[in-house]
Design an enzyme around this catalytic site. Structure first.
Site, mmCIF file in Angstrom:
data_model
loop_
_atom_site.group_PDB
_atom_site.id
_atom_site.type_symbol
_atom_site.label_atom_id
_atom_site.label_comp_id
_atom_site.label_asym_id
_atom_site.label_seq_id
_atom_site.Cartn_x
_atom_site.Cartn_y
_atom_site.Cartn_z
ATOM 1 N N PRO A 2 23.466 45.798 1.704
ATOM 2 C CG PRO A 2 25.630 45.257 1.203
ATOM 3 C CD PRO A 2 24.518 44.883 2.092
ATOM 4 C CD GLU A 3 17.985 45.106 -2.864
ATOM 5 O OE1 GLU A 3 18.080 44.960 -4.100
ATOM 6 O OE2 GLU A 3 17.009 44.730 -2.210
ATOM 7 C CG HIS A 92 30.703 43.993 14.475
ATOM 8 N ND1 HIS A 92 30.674 42.688 14.925
ATOM 9 C CD2 HIS A 92 29.817 44.657 15.246
ATOM 10 C CE1 HIS A 92 29.795 42.588 15.902
ATOM 11 N NE2 HIS A 92 29.270 43.762 16.127
ATOM 12 N NE ARG A 111 21.964 39.541 10.025
ATOM 13 C CZ ARG A 111 20.817 39.498 9.375
ATOM 14 N NH1 ARG A 111 20.319 40.596 8.830
ATOM 15 N NH2 ARG A 111 20.160 38.382 9.264
#
Length: 270
Positions: A2-3, A92, A111
């Site tokens: 995400p930005e 995840h 991550r």
DNA sequence: CGCTGACCCTGACGGC
DNA sequence: TGCCGTCAGGGTCAGC
């Protein structure tokens, strides 16, 4: 992933499904992301109505009467709204917040650079040192100009530093600098007042455009594979090494600045 | 104080 | 097919 536009798109996507709903319970499947997840989250949130979903910088804030849950998506995080039947969690899927109407807010992050934190007073230390929101009126050329005097850091690093302004990520830093015609390596202190005017406008424009694009795919948000679609937006330089510059057809260059890929046109940007 | 670089982690992808 | 190196849009922090 995400930005800022994607975080805002996420906020808009999840808010209508969960605002006003009461938490039934919280399931934690992992105790640590970037930082430990509070292990008493279930007790903290159970039977509490979620008042509002807000955003500060790239932090999503789930506001309750007695505090807020702070969620950062890091590089690879995402939130999904699930309705019955709730699919089994994947590898995840670290946190589920289950609401009393059966809706589930599921946080996933391969991550694990993201975080899920609790703040009693709504004034978490991660938020106190942040600069202005780029789309606020307080963020303007004069502000950037004054702040940058005598700074030797390159202009790309300067606008990506969240103490100076929040929400300008690696993609949009390259895009805004291209739009403003400024070479990313230029020392921030050497950028003129007039060029900050252009840069400030460019930052606001690229982010606004991207948020608008994200909004077009909001309808997909509650699908199991729902991903905000801002990534499909037209990028002028990012990821386009060797391809022609949209303005002058010169080949786009790539270099590494502060360990981050940086794209620019060596002819249009000075 | 300002700046640079190391680091956190998994997955995708290309080359061999 | 599999192994290996490289890279990825986040941010913090130690150290100079």
């Amino acid at each position: 992933m995400p930005e800022l536009p994607e975080v805002e798109t996420t906020r808009r996507g999840i808010a209508p499904h969960i605002e006003g709903q009461t938490v039934q319970r919280v399931i934690l499947r992992r105790d640590t992301l970037r930082w430990p997840i509070p292990d008493n989250l279930d007790r903290l949130l159970r039977n509490q109505p979620l008042q509002q979903v807000t955003r500060r910088a790239k932090y999503l804030q789930l506001q309750f009467a007695h505090g807020m849950l702070l969620i950062h998506l890091g590089m690879s995080g995402g939130l999904r709204i699930l309705h019955s039947p709730i699919p089994a969690p994947g590898k995840h899927d670290h946190v589920d917040i289950i609401f009393s109407n059966g809706t589930v807010l599921r946080f996933h992050d391969p991550r694990r650079f993201g975080c899920v934190l609790w703040s009693d007073d709504g004034n978490h230390s991660l938020l106190t040192e942040l600069g202005p929101e780029p789309l606020d009126d307080t963020f303007d050329a004069q502000y950037l100009f004054d702040l940058s005097r005598k700074k030797t850091v390159n202009i790309k690093g300067f606008i990506m530093n969240s103490r100076n302004v929040v929400g300008v990520g690696n993609i949009y830093a390259s895009e805004a600098l291209f739009m403003a015609g400024i070479l990313p390596t230029t020392a921030a202190g050497d950028v003129s007042r007039a060029r900050f005017e252009k840069l400030c406008q460019s930052i606001k424009l690229v982010l606004t455009r991207a948020i608008d694009q994200g909004g077009t795919t909001l309808k997909d948000f509650s699908n199991s594979d729902g991903k905000p679609g801002y990534f499909a937006q037209q990028l002028q330089v990012y990821g386009r090494e060797g391809l022609p510059c949209p303005k002058c057809a010169n080949a786009i260059s790539k270099s590494i600045l502060a360990q981050r890929a940086t794209y620019y046109c060596g002819r249009c940007q000075r």
